[in-house]
Write a protein that holds these residues in place. Structure first.
Motif, PDB file in Angstrom:
ATOM      1  N   GLU A   1      -6.185   0.681   3.972  1.00 23.00           N
ATOM      2  CA  GLU A   1      -5.115   1.354   4.700  1.00 23.00           C
ATOM      3  C   GLU A   1      -4.386   0.394   5.635  1.00 23.00           C
ATOM      4  O   GLU A   1      -3.161   0.422   5.734  1.00 23.00           O
ATOM      5  CB  GLU A   1      -5.697   2.521   5.495  1.00 23.00           C
ATOM      6  CG  GLU A   1      -4.640   3.396   6.130  1.00 23.00           C
ATOM      7  CD  GLU A   1      -5.230   4.638   6.767  1.00 23.00           C
ATOM      8  OE1 GLU A   1      -4.711   5.035   7.823  1.00 23.00           O
ATOM      9  OE2 GLU A   1      -6.185   5.203   6.209  1.00 23.00           O
ATOM     10  N   LYS A   2      -5.120  -0.465   6.286  1.00 22.53           N
ATOM     11  CA  LYS A   2      -4.516  -1.422   7.219  1.00 22.53           C
ATOM     12  C   LYS A   2      -3.633  -2.430   6.494  1.00 22.53           C
ATOM     13  O   LYS A   2      -2.544  -2.760   6.963  1.00 22.53           O
ATOM     14  CB  LYS A   2      -5.616  -2.152   7.992  1.00 22.53           C
ATOM     15  CG  LYS A   2      -5.095  -3.179   8.966  1.00 22.53           C
ATOM     16  CD  LYS A   2      -6.234  -3.883   9.664  1.00 22.53           C
ATOM     17  CE  LYS A   2      -5.706  -4.992  10.545  1.00 22.53           C
ATOM     18  NZ  LYS A   2      -6.789  -5.787  11.129  1.00 22.53           N
TER      19      LYS A   2
ATOM     20  N   LYS B   1      -2.862   5.653   2.419  1.00 23.52           N
ATOM     21  CA  LYS B   1      -3.901   6.538   2.929  1.00 23.52           C
ATOM     22  C   LYS B   1      -4.620   7.153   1.743  1.00 23.52           C
ATOM     23  O   LYS B   1      -4.011   7.817   0.917  1.00 23.52           O
ATOM     24  CB  LYS B   1      -3.303   7.632   3.814  1.00 23.52           C
ATOM     25  CG  LYS B   1      -2.837   7.124   5.138  1.00 23.52           C
ATOM     26  CD  LYS B   1      -2.494   8.270   6.053  1.00 23.52           C
ATOM     27  CE  LYS B   1      -2.183   7.707   7.416  1.00 23.52           C
ATOM     28  NZ  LYS B   1      -2.243   8.716   8.441  1.00 23.52           N
TER      29      LYS B   1
ATOM     30  N   THR C   1      -2.439  -2.263   3.194  1.00 24.19           N
ATOM     31  CA  THR C   1      -1.459  -1.770   2.228  1.00 24.19           C
ATOM     32  C   THR C   1      -0.655  -0.582   2.739  1.00 24.19           C
ATOM     33  O   THR C   1       0.391  -0.272   2.179  1.00 24.19           O
ATOM     34  CB  THR C   1      -2.142  -1.344   0.906  1.00 24.19           C
ATOM     35  OG1 THR C   1      -2.997  -0.232   1.154  1.00 24.19           O
ATOM     36  CG2 THR C   1      -2.920  -2.486   0.301  1.00 24.19           C
ATOM     37  N   GLY C   2      -1.171   0.106   3.740  1.00 20.93           N
ATOM     38  CA  GLY C   2      -0.503   1.299   4.250  1.00 20.93           C
ATOM     39  C   GLY C   2      -0.790   2.544   3.420  1.00 20.93           C
ATOM     40  O   GLY C   2      -0.245   3.608   3.676  1.00 20.93           O
TER      41      GLY C   2
END
Length: 184
Positions: free
Chosen positions: A164-165, A170, A167-168
């Motif tokens: 998540e950090k 969720k 690649t963004g």
């Protein structure tokens, strides 16, 4: 279940089967058995994760989240979405790995070119070994998943937090805790 969920399951099964068929046709027997072992191992690992999420507890991760420990919020999400995670890990990936490992074993048997009555015996022996390894591995994996649930959930949560950090993307939705619903 909605259409996209079923379509994804169908697509992923065919994609994995296609990859294993291509890899097995172009490989020697040692590599083919290694690919088969990898497919079985994926099923066992996901079964461990699914069992760990079902048996894990949220409380330790709330304390970690209060201290802003990396991955703690994702661990809470995993545990609050235990039904979705366990269904995906145990049922979807487990079933796909079982089907693909059976197909991979058949590709190996065809590669060995067993014929006649001996071929049936070898097929039964190899099929029995594959079943025993898969079932035994999943049984041992369930015990590991229950005994080490907190550390397994945290490890998966750290991987999700990293994804998540960087690649963004969720992976899990934010669900509210169902226990906090107001009484009528």
């Amino acid at each position: 279940m909605d259409f996209t969920y079923n379509y994804y399951n169908l697509f992923s099964c065919h994609y994995i089967k296609f990859f294993s068929d291509v890899a097995l046709k172009e490989s020697n027997l040692l590599v083919a058995f290694c690919i088969l072992g990898f497919i079985v191992l994926i099923g066992i690992i996901f079964d461990i994760i699914g069992t760990a999420v079902i048996s894990g507890r949220e409380e330790p991760f709330h304390a970690m989240a209060a201290k802003k420990v990396f991955g703690a919020k994702e661990a809470i999400k995993l545990l609050r979405n235990a039904n979705i995670v366990a269904n995906f890990c145990n049922d979807v990936v487990g079933d796909i790995s079982g089907i693909v490992s059976g197909a991979a074993l058949m590709a190996i048997i065809v590669k060995l070119a067993f014929e006649g009555p001996k071929g049936s015996i070898y097929t039964a022996i190899l099929g029995g070994l594959l079943s025993a390894i898969t079932i035994g591995g999943k049984a041992i994996g369930k015990n590991i998943g229950i005994a080490k649930s907190q550390s397994i959930v945290y490890t998966v949560a750290v991987i999700f937090a990293w994804i998540e950090k960087n690649t963004g993307i969720k992976i899990l939705p934010d669900y509210k805790n169902n226990k906090r619903k107001k009484r009528k």
